[in-house]
Write a protein that holds these residues in place. Structure first.
Motif, PDB file in Angstrom:
ATOM      1  N   UNK A  36       0.847  -1.184   0.000  1.00  0.00           N
ATOM      2  CA  UNK A  36       0.000   0.000   0.000  1.00  0.00           C
ATOM      3  C   UNK A  36       0.885   1.237   0.000  1.00  0.00           C
ATOM      4  N   UNK A  37       0.706   2.103  -0.958  1.00  0.00           N
ATOM      5  CA  UNK A  37       1.473   3.345  -0.990  1.00  0.00           C
ATOM      6  C   UNK A  37       0.593   4.497  -0.495  1.00  0.00           C
ATOM      7  N   UNK A  38       1.241   5.542  -0.055  1.00  0.00           N
ATOM      8  CA  UNK A  38       0.533   6.733   0.392  1.00  0.00           C
ATOM      9  C   UNK A  38       1.424   7.946   0.192  1.00  0.00           C
ATOM     10  N   UNK A  62       4.883  26.452  -0.105  1.00  0.00           N
ATOM     11  CA  UNK A  62       5.027  25.243  -0.918  1.00  0.00           C
ATOM     12  C   UNK A  62       5.030  24.005  -0.032  1.00  0.00           C
ATOM     13  N   UNK A  63       4.612  22.915  -0.624  1.00  0.00           N
ATOM     14  CA  UNK A  63       4.652  21.610   0.030  1.00  0.00           C
ATOM     15  C   UNK A  63       5.368  20.650  -0.905  1.00  0.00           C
ATOM     16  N   UNK A  64       6.292  19.897  -0.359  1.00  0.00           N
ATOM     17  CA  UNK A  64       6.949  18.837  -1.107  1.00  0.00           C
ATOM     18  C   UNK A  64       6.116  17.583  -0.888  1.00  0.00           C
ATOM     19  N   UNK A  65       5.740  16.934  -1.970  1.00  0.00           N
ATOM     20  CA  UNK A  65       4.911  15.745  -1.884  1.00  0.00           C
ATOM     21  C   UNK A  65       5.793  14.525  -2.130  1.00  0.00           C
ATOM     22  N   UNK A  66       5.748  13.601  -1.169  1.00  0.00           N
ATOM     23  CA  UNK A  66       6.518  12.360  -1.263  1.00  0.00           C
ATOM     24  C   UNK A  66       5.556  11.189  -1.320  1.00  0.00           C
ATOM     25  N   UNK A  67       5.944  10.174  -2.071  1.00  0.00           N
ATOM     26  CA  UNK A  67       5.179   8.935  -2.098  1.00  0.00           C
ATOM     27  C   UNK A  67       5.950   7.886  -1.309  1.00  0.00           C
ATOM     28  N   UNK A  68       5.240   7.196  -0.436  1.00  0.00           N
ATOM     29  CA  UNK A  68       5.842   6.155   0.389  1.00  0.00           C
ATOM     30  C   UNK A  68       5.325   4.812  -0.099  1.00  0.00           C
ATOM     31  N   UNK A  69       6.246   3.908  -0.334  1.00  0.00           N
ATOM     32  CA  UNK A  69       5.927   2.534  -0.736  1.00  0.00           C
ATOM     33  C   UNK A  69       6.738   1.631   0.171  1.00  0.00           C
TER      34      UNK A  69
END
Length: 116
Positions: free
Chosen positions: A1-3, A24-31
């Protein structure tokens, strides 16, 4: 599940912006136990000298839709509640982004394991 995780940072190295003043916001994907940078989300500050623009707050929350959590150096109760209503957790963090993400990934990993 990624988020996805949103990080309020002015320099891309440290969690150093107040949620309501973030530009600004840095968006990271976690897997699993790994994360990668996805995108930079431009934002409009909605908090100035203790005054809040509710429409801009709602726009900021809407822009963060789809994230699991927001990391900011500080977040007010009203903004935290607005995020929570949309299913987004918020955390006050003053740390290097890398360290903060690793801690949050461990935290969610433990939560996700206990749910299964």
């Amino acid at each position: 599940m990624s988020y996805k995780i949103a990080v309020a940072s002015s320099d891309g190295k440290v969690v150093n912006q107040h949620f309501g003043r973030a530009t600004q916001f840095l968006i990271f994907e976690v897997e699993k136990d790994n994360y990668k940078f996805l995108e930079l989300l431009e934002a409009s500050a909605f908090c100035e000298f203790g005054e809040h623009d509710d429409n801009k707050l709602l726009s900021a929350v809407q822009a963060l839709k789809g994230t699991r959590a927001v990391l900011a150096s500080q977040i007010g109760k009203g903004a935290a509640q607005a995020l929570r209503i949309k299913g987004i957790e918020s955390f006050d963090v003053r740390d290097l982004i890398e360290d903060a993400l690793e801690k949050l990934i461990k935290y969610y990993s433990n939560i996700d394991k206990s749910i299964k």
